[in-house]
Design a protein around this motif. Structure first.
Motif, mmCIF file in Angstrom:
data_model
loop_
_atom_site.group_PDB
_atom_site.id
_atom_site.type_symbol
_atom_site.label_atom_id
_atom_site.label_comp_id
_atom_site.label_asym_id
_atom_site.label_seq_id
_atom_site.Cartn_x
_atom_site.Cartn_y
_atom_site.Cartn_z
ATOM 1 N N GLN A 32 28.518 46.091 33.990
ATOM 2 C CA GLN A 32 27.459 45.093 33.848
ATOM 3 C C GLN A 32 26.085 45.754 33.763
ATOM 4 O O GLN A 32 25.235 45.340 32.976
ATOM 5 C CB GLN A 32 27.490 44.124 35.034
ATOM 6 C CG GLN A 32 28.568 43.069 34.908
ATOM 7 C CD GLN A 32 28.316 42.104 33.748
ATOM 8 O OE1 GLN A 32 27.204 41.648 33.545
ATOM 9 N NE2 GLN A 32 29.354 41.817 32.978
ATOM 10 N N PRO A 55 29.459 41.469 45.817
ATOM 11 C CA PRO A 55 28.490 41.416 44.730
ATOM 12 C C PRO A 55 29.007 40.467 43.663
ATOM 13 O O PRO A 55 30.220 40.229 43.572
ATOM 14 C CB PRO A 55 28.469 42.856 44.202
ATOM 15 C CG PRO A 55 29.794 43.419 44.554
ATOM 16 C CD PRO A 55 30.260 42.688 45.788
ATOM 17 N N PHE A 56 28.099 39.913 42.858
ATOM 18 C CA PHE A 56 28.532 39.095 41.730
ATOM 19 C C PHE A 56 29.384 37.933 42.224
ATOM 20 O O PHE A 56 30.443 37.606 41.662
ATOM 21 C CB PHE A 56 29.406 39.983 40.829
ATOM 22 C CG PHE A 56 28.864 40.067 39.432
ATOM 23 C CD1 PHE A 56 27.534 39.840 39.182
ATOM 24 C CD2 PHE A 56 29.690 40.384 38.369
ATOM 25 C CE1 PHE A 56 27.042 39.917 37.895
ATOM 26 C CE2 PHE A 56 29.201 40.456 37.091
ATOM 27 C CZ PHE A 56 27.876 40.226 36.851
ATOM 28 N N THR A 58 45.783 42.650 39.262
ATOM 29 C CA THR A 58 45.492 41.363 39.896
ATOM 30 C C THR A 58 44.368 41.438 40.923
ATOM 31 O O THR A 58 43.692 40.454 41.171
ATOM 32 C CB THR A 58 46.750 40.816 40.601
ATOM 33 O OG1 THR A 58 47.233 41.804 41.507
ATOM 34 C CG2 THR A 58 47.839 40.504 39.588
ATOM 35 N N ARG A 59 44.193 42.630 41.544
ATOM 36 C CA ARG A 59 43.183 42.739 42.613
ATOM 37 C C ARG A 59 42.273 43.950 42.461
ATOM 38 O O ARG A 59 41.603 44.340 43.423
ATOM 39 C CB ARG A 59 43.888 42.807 43.985
ATOM 40 C CG ARG A 59 44.791 41.622 44.295
ATOM 41 C CD ARG A 59 44.024 40.327 44.478
ATOM 42 N NE ARG A 59 44.929 39.224 44.827
ATOM 43 C CZ ARG A 59 44.512 37.980 45.045
ATOM 44 N NH1 ARG A 59 43.236 37.663 44.964
ATOM 45 N NH2 ARG A 59 45.378 37.038 45.339
ATOM 46 N N GLY A 60 42.299 44.584 41.305
ATOM 47 C CA GLY A 60 41.418 45.732 41.072
ATOM 48 C C GLY A 60 41.639 46.863 42.051
ATOM 49 O O GLY A 60 40.708 47.611 42.365
ATOM 50 N N THR A 91 38.530 40.044 39.790
ATOM 51 C CA THR A 91 39.716 40.609 40.429
ATOM 52 C C THR A 91 39.362 41.659 41.483
ATOM 53 O O THR A 91 40.245 42.347 41.980
ATOM 54 C CB THR A 91 40.641 41.253 39.376
ATOM 55 O OG1 THR A 91 39.901 42.235 38.652
ATOM 56 C CG2 THR A 91 41.189 40.213 38.412
ATOM 57 N N ASP A 92 38.081 41.772 41.824
ATOM 58 C CA ASP A 92 37.657 42.811 42.763
ATOM 59 C C ASP A 92 37.946 42.405 44.217
ATOM 60 O O ASP A 92 37.162 41.689 44.825
ATOM 61 C CB ASP A 92 36.162 43.082 42.571
ATOM 62 C CG ASP A 92 35.636 44.069 43.594
ATOM 63 O OD1 ASP A 92 36.454 44.730 44.263
ATOM 64 O OD2 ASP A 92 34.407 44.179 43.721
ATOM 65 N N TYR A 93 39.062 42.881 44.749
ATOM 66 C CA TYR A 93 39.457 42.542 46.116
ATOM 67 C C TYR A 93 39.667 43.778 46.990
ATOM 68 O O TYR A 93 40.323 43.692 48.025
ATOM 69 C CB TYR A 93 40.740 41.706 46.113
ATOM 70 C CG TYR A 93 40.478 40.255 45.764
ATOM 71 C CD1 TYR A 93 40.308 39.303 46.763
ATOM 72 C CD2 TYR A 93 40.352 39.856 44.450
ATOM 73 C CE1 TYR A 93 40.048 37.987 46.443
ATOM 74 C CE2 TYR A 93 40.087 38.540 44.123
ATOM 75 C CZ TYR A 93 39.934 37.606 45.125
ATOM 76 O OH TYR A 93 39.662 36.303 44.812
ATOM 77 N N MET A 148 30.358 46.508 38.400
ATOM 78 C CA MET A 148 28.906 46.543 38.433
ATOM 79 C C MET A 148 28.371 47.588 37.460
ATOM 80 O O MET A 148 27.351 47.370 36.815
ATOM 81 C CB MET A 148 28.442 46.835 39.864
ATOM 82 C CG MET A 148 27.070 46.341 40.182
ATOM 83 S SD MET A 148 26.710 44.654 39.662
ATOM 84 C CE MET A 148 27.413 43.736 41.022
ATOM 85 N N TYR A 183 21.723 48.134 43.497
ATOM 86 C CA TYR A 183 23.130 48.034 43.901
ATOM 87 C C TYR A 183 23.456 49.263 44.725
ATOM 88 O O TYR A 183 22.782 50.289 44.661
ATOM 89 C CB TYR A 183 24.040 47.966 42.664
ATOM 90 C CG TYR A 183 25.516 47.809 42.979
ATOM 91 C CD1 TYR A 183 25.987 46.694 43.650
ATOM 92 C CD2 TYR A 183 26.424 48.792 42.596
ATOM 93 C CE1 TYR A 183 27.341 46.551 43.927
ATOM 94 C CE2 TYR A 183 27.777 48.659 42.862
ATOM 95 C CZ TYR A 183 28.234 47.544 43.528
ATOM 96 O OH TYR A 183 29.561 47.408 43.812
ATOM 97 N N LEU A 190 30.045 34.929 32.479
ATOM 98 C CA LEU A 190 29.196 35.812 33.295
ATOM 99 C C LEU A 190 29.630 37.269 33.169
ATOM 100 O O LEU A 190 28.833 38.180 33.356
ATOM 101 C CB LEU A 190 29.250 35.380 34.768
ATOM 102 C CG LEU A 190 28.545 34.069 35.127
ATOM 103 C CD1 LEU A 190 28.796 33.694 36.583
ATOM 104 C CD2 LEU A 190 27.044 34.162 34.871
ATOM 105 N N MET A 191 30.902 37.494 32.877
ATOM 106 C CA MET A 191 31.406 38.874 32.754
ATOM 107 C C MET A 191 31.512 39.309 31.278
ATOM 108 O O MET A 191 32.122 40.340 30.982
ATOM 109 C CB MET A 191 32.772 38.985 33.421
ATOM 110 C CG MET A 191 32.716 38.823 34.933
ATOM 111 S SD MET A 191 32.501 40.390 35.793
ATOM 112 C CE MET A 191 34.194 41.018 35.746
#
Lengths: 283, 283
Positions: free
Chosen positions: A152, B138-139, A28-30, B145-147, A149, A135, B60-61
């Motif tokens: 991507q 970023p992004f 859920t939050r990476g 889910t990047d938190y 990233m 980056y 986008l992903m």
């Protein structure tokens, strides 16, 4: 080959039946960290370094590791015994766990997986091309699961006919998404970024091995360094030393240079030569 | 209340039995996107906006959404029917899927969950404190889910007696980890960052509602703007308009200011007043 096994929270089970709750903070939050080492001929390579870094990443991310180092090593050996894969990659993954509120850290889940791993002899022999990518990985000392990233960026690299990217910010090279980067300058000095990069295990051994043979500088590495270098390579557990023949429009040569070849040969001895390996012990 | 249900890939099942493979790219590489809206009295609020953003993030992903918009809405309604929670949050999560090589995008898994959601009346009434935190997501147009940084930052905020952080980089405020930020300057102009922030749904409706009542500027917001402002608030689906009484050492007041109160009242009407809501349709 028998079906792959994995270990979740100390329990050995079929890899393809191993699951996590959809509410795990990694989903859920990476939020998770991992580490990775390989086995060659059934020997775990540099696993002590990998375990050191695993515990360090966990600490930096406030994730309690639910096992001692000895227990983890026992679990790894149980998995190796169960899978019987001589040449493999072994991954330890620690997740944020089921969160009480969908955001704060829960009770971490610890997953150990193993998969067959072959060297990419072609790339190690013939080299690759990279492109720069604007980056900088936040929290770069942690081996976190944050690769958005990187994934991507890979798309951009492939579109440019390159193998991968190297991150550049404020004119400084840092690292590739899954590898460290090295340059060799016109005087034969080995140069690699020191700050804000993942503390690569292969990187560490390369630096140790190189010191008796050449000048070594770990410092800020600029785009100018990149342009003026005479050789370049990347390093990682899976890539060993993979020569870089070109970054953007900077061409280092049609084939890997002599310093790169020499370091490849030393690393090969350390990792793949069983007799040399058993006689070698770096501090 | 009956046990919560969730939907995975179109299949309704018990929420606490819903799992993902440990090899899903969301677990191993933090690769996934989501969106979130709420129901009030059984009415989905702004879900069209949320679905718009969900499809945009997925694109986008490079994650193909395995269902049409109509199919997704049917699934959401099936879940609402099954769970019968009048006031809830509903989350759509799209993961990178099982990756063939542990890195490239696989076949995404689509998870829909619902949970009871109550307003935090105390914070909406009495306001909160924030601290600045040096970071830039970023992004930022993707609701990924990047938190990791948000969760780490929260620790700093709590230690400083604050509710959360607002990200600042190169002297510019961008957003909070899970909310947009607004300032009101001494002339009563509503100001919010425009570039490189998540396109918040609540943010959008606030801007629309505010325009007939005050000057609105969406532009770069500097630390100087922050220091000189007379009111501040944050917005999100769960937080509605939550007043900010202090950021770092900048104190806006002991209680929320009049412009914030006025906007809260307009948003309340739009979301919580059933009759007003059914009569209102923003473009």
């Amino acid at each position: 080959m028998q079906p792959l096994k994995a270990i979740i929270n100390g329990r050995l089970l079929l890899d393809n039946e191993a699951t996590l709750s959809i509410h795990d903070l990694s989903v859920t939050r990476g939020y998770g960290i991992f580490d990775y080492f390989k086995t060659v001929d059934g020997r775990p390579i540099f696993w002590e370094d990998s375990l050191d870094r695993f515990f360090h990443s966990a600490q930096l991310m406030d994730l309690p590791v639910p096992y001692t180092r000895t227990e983890l090593k026992d679990q790894i050996q149980t998995l190796m015994q169960a899978n019987q894969i001589a040449d493999s990659g072994i991954k330890l993954l620690l997740t944020g766990g089921d969160s009480p509120d969908g955001y704060s850290i829960g009770i971490p889940n610890l997953i150990i997986t193993q998969h067959p791993l072959q060297r990419n002899a072609d790339k190690e022999q013939n080299g690759i091309k990279l492109i720069t990518y604007a980056y900088h990985r936040p929290f770069s000392r942690v081996k976190s699961t944050d690769y958005v990233m990187g994934i991507q960026a890979l798309k951009k690299a492939k579109a440019a006919g390159a193998e991968d990217v190297v991150y550049v910010q404020h004119g400084l090279l840092s690292e590739c998404p899954r590898a460290n980067i090295f340059l060799i300058d016109k005087d034969g000095t080995l140069i690699t970024p020191e700050e804000d990069v993942l503390a690569g295990v292969t990187r560490r051994y390369i630096l140790e091995m190189a010191r008796p043979h050449m000048k070594v500088e770990t410092r800020n590495v600029t785009l100018e360094d990149m342009t003026n270098a005479s050789e370049a390579f990347i390093s990682s557990t899976t890539k060993n030393i993979t020569p870089v023949l070109q970054i953007d429009d900077v061409v280092y040569g049609k084939q890997p240079g002599p310093h790169t070849r020499m370091l490849q040969s030393l690393l090969n001895q350390l990792i793949y030569d069983r007799e040399a390996a058993s006689a070698t012990h770096l501090p």
